[in-house]
Design a protein around this motif. Structure first.
Motif: not given
Length: 269
Positions: A82-106
């Motif tokens: 459960l903790d790993l899944n929570t971390q994975l979901e948090a990482q996915k959200a962070e990656n999506a946020k980073l991708r959005g930031g990268q697209e905005q930066l681009a």
């Protein structure tokens, strides 16, 4: 006479009683022995049963302990998953946020690059308006001031309209204003064409001759001599045209103008 037993009874009876007691005693001892063995067997069975029961109880307790430990391990594993899944979901959200930031930066970088490009172009345009520029024209490289280039381009634009009177005025005005300009040799050729368009063959010949005299190596010099011959033909000066073509063939034997000149004067008397 009837037999009387009375004399033997006192002697036999004790013996019989003793024998009976012996038999009874032997049977009793045998029964006691059998009861003792049975008791021992029962005690042994009871002891073995108790030992087996204790062993089973111990095994059951061990099994219960193992089951409890296994249950705890499973629960810990579930919590870890459960903790790993929570971390994975948090990482996915962070990656999506980073991708959005990268697209905005681009997008911002692309916009900045466009602005820089536009600014550089605007700066180049302003510099071209105030700084001398390198010009390559008719095989000749030279430097011209921005206002000089603009005046030349304006004069040539007039010539392209076919208004030869205005073209002559614009070109001669340029040559007077910018004496010694790198444009001069080429403009002599075009001025001759403007005069030719006016049917002012005399001034056209003078302009073409000025180009050949000042710049015999100019790429338009052979065309200028051919144009002189054409002007002479227009003026009905066949002899002069032939002489000019001979000059053209001698000076520029491999030029297209020389070949064209030969054809033009071939039938001229």
């Amino acid at each position: 006479m009837p037999l009387s037993l009375s004399p033997f009874v006192p002697r036999v009876l004790p013996a019989l009683v003793a024998g009976a007691l012996l038999v009874i005693g032997s049977g009793a001892r045998a029964g006691l022995l059998e009861d003792e063995e049975a008791r021992k067997a029962i005690l042994d069975l009871r002891s073995r049963f108790q030992a087996s029961e204790e062993s089973h109880r111990n095994r059951l307790e061990q099994l219960q302990q193992s089951t409890g430990q296994l249950t705890e391990q499973v629960q810990q594993l579930r919590r870890s998953l459960l903790d790993l899944n929570t971390q994975l979901e948090a990482q996915k959200a962070e990656n999506a946020k980073l991708r959005g930031g990268q697209e905005q930066l681009a997008r911002e970088v692309a916009e900045l690059q466009k602005r820089l490009k536009d600014a550089a172009q605007a700066l180049d345009d302003r510099l071209r308006q105030v700084e001398p520029q390198k010009i390559a024209l008719d095989g000749k490289d030279f430097v011209a001031e921005p206002h000089e280039r603009r005046a030349h381009d304006a004069a040539m634009a007039v010539l392209r309209t076919g208004d030869f009177d205005k073209a002559v005025a614009a070109i001669t005005g340029f040559m007077q204003r910018f004496q010694g300009s790198g444009y001069t040799d080429s403009l002599r050729f075009w001025l001759g064409n403007a005069y030719y368009g006016q049917k002012n063959y005399k001034d056209a010949i003078a302009s073409f001759r000025a180009l050949v005299s000042a710049a015999p190596g100019h790429p338009r010099a052979p065309e200028a001599l051919l144009a002189v011959a054409n002007c002479q033909l227009e003026m009905k000066d066949g002899r002069g045209a032939k002489k000019t073509v001979e000059e053209l063939v001698k000076a520029y034997p491999n030029s297209e103008a020389a070949a064209a000149g030969k054809e033009r004067v071939a039938g001229v008397k």
